[in-house]
Scaffold this motif. Structure first.
Motif, PDB file in Angstrom:
ATOM      1  N   TYR A 190       0.760  -1.218   0.049  1.00  0.00           N
ATOM      2  CA  TYR A 190      -0.098   0.064   0.003  1.00  0.00           C
ATOM      3  C   TYR A 190       0.900   1.383   0.079  1.00  0.00           C
ATOM      4  O   TYR A 190       0.571   2.259  -0.743  1.00  0.00           O
ATOM      5  N   TYR A 191       1.785   1.413   0.713  1.00  0.00           N
ATOM      6  CA  TYR A 191       2.676   2.404   1.078  1.00  0.00           C
ATOM      7  C   TYR A 191       3.421   2.781  -0.422  1.00  0.00           C
ATOM      8  O   TYR A 191       3.225   4.049  -0.843  1.00  0.00           O
ATOM      9  N   ALA A 192       4.000   1.751  -1.193  1.00  0.00           N
ATOM     10  CA  ALA A 192       4.489   1.920  -2.507  1.00  0.00           C
ATOM     11  C   ALA A 192       3.659   2.652  -3.251  1.00  0.00           C
ATOM     12  O   ALA A 192       3.881   3.361  -4.597  1.00  0.00           O
ATOM     13  N   ARG A 193       2.581   1.690  -3.503  1.00  0.00           N
ATOM     14  CA  ARG A 193       1.494   2.309  -4.476  1.00  0.00           C
ATOM     15  C   ARG A 193       0.813   3.723  -4.110  1.00  0.00           C
ATOM     16  O   ARG A 193       0.440   4.445  -4.985  1.00  0.00           O
ATOM     17  N   ALA A 194       0.568   3.763  -2.757  1.00  0.00           N
ATOM     18  CA  ALA A 194       0.087   5.203  -2.404  1.00  0.00           C
ATOM     19  C   ALA A 194       1.035   6.309  -2.730  1.00  0.00           C
ATOM     20  O   ALA A 194       0.395   7.348  -3.289  1.00  0.00           O
ATOM     21  N   ILE A 195       2.259   6.241  -2.822  1.00  0.00           N
ATOM     22  CA  ILE A 195       3.176   7.176  -3.139  1.00  0.00           C
ATOM     23  C   ILE A 195       2.957   7.712  -4.736  1.00  0.00           C
ATOM     24  O   ILE A 195       2.741   8.847  -5.030  1.00  0.00           O
ATOM     25  N   MET A 196       3.031   6.800  -5.428  1.00  0.00           N
ATOM     26  CA  MET A 196       2.696   6.915  -6.981  1.00  0.00           C
ATOM     27  C   MET A 196       1.120   7.452  -7.086  1.00  0.00           C
ATOM     28  O   MET A 196       0.999   8.328  -7.988  1.00  0.00           O
ATOM     29  N   ALA A 197       0.388   7.108  -6.370  1.00  0.00           N
ATOM     30  CA  ALA A 197      -1.091   7.445  -6.569  1.00  0.00           C
ATOM     31  C   ALA A 197      -1.307   8.895  -6.186  1.00  0.00           C
ATOM     32  O   ALA A 197      -1.853   9.604  -6.664  1.00  0.00           O
ATOM     33  N   ASP A 198      -0.491   9.355  -5.254  1.00  0.00           N
ATOM     34  CA  ASP A 198      -0.585  10.623  -4.574  1.00  0.00           C
ATOM     35  C   ASP A 198      -0.034  11.746  -5.719  1.00  0.00           C
ATOM     36  O   ASP A 198      -0.486  12.665  -6.008  1.00  0.00           O
ATOM     37  N   ILE A 199       1.061  11.482  -6.405  1.00  0.00           N
ATOM     38  CA  ILE A 199       1.861  11.963  -7.288  1.00  0.00           C
ATOM     39  C   ILE A 199       0.762  12.426  -8.426  1.00  0.00           C
ATOM     40  O   ILE A 199       0.543  13.499  -9.105  1.00  0.00           O
ATOM     41  N   ASP A 200      -0.014  11.184  -8.836  1.00  0.00           N
ATOM     42  CA  ASP A 200      -0.814  11.276  -9.779  1.00  0.00           C
ATOM     43  C   ASP A 200      -1.965  12.106  -9.570  1.00  0.00           C
ATOM     44  O   ASP A 200      -2.434  12.923 -10.503  1.00  0.00           O
ATOM     45  N   ALA A 201      -2.505  11.926  -8.396  1.00  0.00           N
ATOM     46  CA  ALA A 201      -3.820  12.474  -7.955  1.00  0.00           C
ATOM     47  C   ALA A 201      -3.517  14.155  -7.752  1.00  0.00           C
ATOM     48  O   ALA A 201      -4.435  14.807  -8.146  1.00  0.00           O
ATOM     49  N   LEU A 202      -2.300  14.681  -7.124  1.00  0.00           N
ATOM     50  CA  LEU A 202      -1.994  16.060  -7.164  1.00  0.00           C
ATOM     51  C   LEU A 202      -2.106  16.854  -8.529  1.00  0.00           C
ATOM     52  O   LEU A 202      -2.734  17.904  -8.744  1.00  0.00           O
ATOM     53  N   GLU A 203      -1.575  15.930  -9.648  1.00  0.00           N
ATOM     54  CA  GLU A 203      -1.893  16.675 -10.857  1.00  0.00           C
ATOM     55  C   GLU A 203      -3.113  16.752 -11.377  1.00  0.00           C
ATOM     56  O   GLU A 203      -3.652  17.629 -11.996  1.00  0.00           O
ATOM     57  N   LYS A 204      -3.979  15.693 -11.015  1.00  0.00           N
ATOM     58  CA  LYS A 204      -5.281  15.728 -11.225  1.00  0.00           C
ATOM     59  C   LYS A 204      -6.037  16.883 -10.551  1.00  0.00           C
ATOM     60  O   LYS A 204      -6.954  17.587 -11.169  1.00  0.00           O
ATOM     61  N   PHE A 205      -5.652  17.152  -9.381  1.00  0.00           N
ATOM     62  CA  PHE A 205      -6.333  18.248  -8.639  1.00  0.00           C
ATOM     63  C   PHE A 205      -5.978  19.688  -9.289  1.00  0.00           C
ATOM     64  O   PHE A 205      -6.923  20.521  -9.413  1.00  0.00           O
ATOM     65  N   ARG A 206      -4.717  19.835  -9.579  1.00  0.00           N
ATOM     66  CA  ARG A 206      -4.483  21.017 -10.303  1.00  0.00           C
ATOM     67  C   ARG A 206      -5.151  21.141 -11.832  1.00  0.00           C
ATOM     68  O   ARG A 206      -5.632  22.235 -12.016  1.00  0.00           O
ATOM     69  N   LYS A 207      -5.242  20.244 -12.403  1.00  0.00           N
ATOM     70  CA  LYS A 207      -6.007  20.276 -13.821  1.00  0.00           C
ATOM     71  C   LYS A 207      -7.463  20.484 -13.578  1.00  0.00           C
ATOM     72  O   LYS A 207      -7.978  21.017 -14.178  1.00  0.00           O
ATOM     73  N   ALA A 208      -7.831  20.297 -12.497  1.00  0.00           N
ATOM     74  CA  ALA A 208      -9.107  20.457 -11.969  1.00  0.00           C
ATOM     75  C   ALA A 208      -9.580  21.813 -11.483  1.00  0.00           C
ATOM     76  O   ALA A 208     -10.958  22.250 -10.999  1.00  0.00           O
ATOM     77  N   GLY A 209      -8.595  22.528 -11.240  1.00  0.00           N
ATOM     78  CA  GLY A 209      -8.476  24.148 -11.052  1.00  0.00           C
ATOM     79  C   GLY A 209      -8.324  24.403  -9.490  1.00  0.00           C
ATOM     80  O   GLY A 209      -8.347  25.520  -8.974  1.00  0.00           O
ATOM     81  N   ILE A 210      -7.878  23.602  -8.826  1.00  0.00           N
ATOM     82  CA  ILE A 210      -7.491  23.497  -7.547  1.00  0.00           C
ATOM     83  C   ILE A 210      -6.164  24.065  -7.248  1.00  0.00           C
ATOM     84  O   ILE A 210      -5.364  23.387  -7.842  1.00  0.00           O
ATOM     85  N   GLN A 211      -5.787  25.141  -6.475  1.00  0.00           N
ATOM     86  CA  GLN A 211      -4.579  25.510  -6.195  1.00  0.00           C
ATOM     87  C   GLN A 211      -3.829  24.354  -5.220  1.00  0.00           C
ATOM     88  O   GLN A 211      -4.449  24.443  -3.994  1.00  0.00           O
ATOM     89  N   VAL A 212      -2.597  23.995  -5.372  1.00  0.00           N
ATOM     90  CA  VAL A 212      -2.024  23.211  -4.797  1.00  0.00           C
ATOM     91  C   VAL A 212      -0.765  23.843  -4.220  1.00  0.00           C
ATOM     92  O   VAL A 212       0.247  24.532  -5.142  1.00  0.00           O
ATOM     93  N   LEU A 213      -0.619  24.351  -2.833  1.00  0.00           N
ATOM     94  CA  LEU A 213       0.257  25.298  -2.439  1.00  0.00           C
ATOM     95  C   LEU A 213       1.097  24.693  -1.332  1.00  0.00           C
ATOM     96  O   LEU A 213       0.572  23.647  -0.469  1.00  0.00           O
TER      97      LEU A 213
END
Length: 348
Positions: free
Chosen positions: A276-299
């Motif tokens: 889970y830990y290894a998979r979650a790291i990669m999933a988090d990187i991908d999710a943050l990019e999705k949030f940015r594309k959805a118009g959320i400011q990641v700060l």
């Protein structure tokens, strides 16, 4: 004499055959268990518990069947420990921090603000004394905690808000969905924290019941559709540098299992902690990019807030240690492990 010998042989044969058939029947007995995740279906934590159970099922050759239900389906969400203790649930995952009202030290086993890295914390739980302290805390509960079985998660999002955060003053009066010691520390900084089941966060944000929330890591939040609940994501590991969520069994149900099935479950569930830990790291990187594309400011979290939070965390734990001997004992073990490890291998 010959007839007697024949009779003896036949009796022995029958007894042996019956014994073998009994053993065979025991080996082929199917154990079916009903359990519950603390998370809704589709959530990555829910899928993690499902994956761990399927791994055990496959290794058992069909002798184990796990039925995994989402949060609240059988027992109240965030109260999974009670459900397993009372035998309503056979197994579950949960967060220790949900039970802070019973044991002030409980949140430390989930995540300690300003604490260790994920793998340091897992090593403390498995071999550094953490597991033994968990067992001491849960003494009297009808639960089997499997050492090292669960989900080790990367750092969580510090907060998702509808309001820009620049200084500590911006936290004052902010209504936040939060849990554990992080919530207690945010309250000391002027926020107004409350614990809601994660499935209620979306609606609470839209209805204006809360102004901000922390749920989990970026990937978890994305799978819950929270890209439409909040304008700003603030990243910092200080509030939740990792998250340890245990898998556990009803003790009576556990004792009904054969030793080989116990070993299968232990191995399958422990494996999930690392997977889970290894998979979650990669999933988090991908999710943050999705949030940015959805118009959320990641700060990044402003340093003033980060420093104030860490300072308040130190003060909070100093007070907790004075008020509760068990908390003092847990903190002593935790801090000693952290200091010893980092004195040998300092962080770069």
């Amino acid at each position: 004499m010959k007839k007697l010998w024949v009779v003896v042989v036949l009796v022995c044969f029958v007894v042996t055959a019956l014994s073998l058939s009994t053993v065979y029947a025991q080996d082929k007995k199917v154990f079916t268990f009903n359990g519950q995740s603390r998370m809704p279906s589709g959530n990555v934590f829910f899928e993690s518990l499902v994956r761990a159970c399927k791994r055990a099922e496959a290794a058992s050759g069909g002798r184990l069947v796990f039925k995994v239900h989402p949060a609240g389906a059988i027992y109240a969400a965030t109260k999974e420990l009670d459900g397993v203790h009372r035998g309503v649930l056979d197994f579950a995952d949960t967060c220790y921090m949900y039970y802070r009202d019973r044991w002030p030290a409980a949140p430390i086993f989930t995540a300690k603000p300003g604490g260790m890295s994920p793998m340091e914390a897992l090593a403390w739980v498995i071999e550094g004394g953490g597991h033994e302290l968990i067992l001491e805390m849960l003494k009297g509960y009808n639960v089997k905690i499997i050492n090292g079985a669960g989900q080790m998660a990367p750092p969580e999002i510090f907060l998702t808000t509808n309001k820009l955060l620049n200084t500590v003053a911006d936290l004052k009066g902010l209504r936040i969905r939060s849990a554990g010691d992080g919530a207690a520390i945010l309250n000391r900084l002027g926020a107004a924290c409350t614990l809601l089941p994660v499935g209620e966060v979306f609606e609470a944000m839209h209805r204006g019941v809360i102004d901000a929330y922390e749920v989990a890591s970026p990937a978890v939040n994305w799978t819950m559709g929270l890209q439409e609940a909040g304008k700003y994501i603030y990243l910092s590991p200080v509030r939740h540098p990792y998250e340890w969520n245990p898998f556990f069994f009803n003790k009576k149900k556990w004792e009904e299992l054969t030793e080989d099935l116990k070993n299968i479950i232990e191995a399958a569930w422990r494996e999930e902690a690392y997977f889970y830990y290894a998979r979650a790291i990669m999933a988090d990187i991908d999710a943050l990019e999705k949030f940015r594309k959805a118009g959320i400011q990641v700060l990044p979290l402003p340093k003033e807030i980060e420093d104030a939070f860490l300072k308040e965390a130190d003060a909070y734990y100093a007070e907790q240690a004075k008020q509760d001997p068990f908390t003092a004992k847990v903190l002593e073990s935790y801090n000693k492990f952290k200091e010893t490890f980092r004195s040998i291998w300092p962080r770069p």
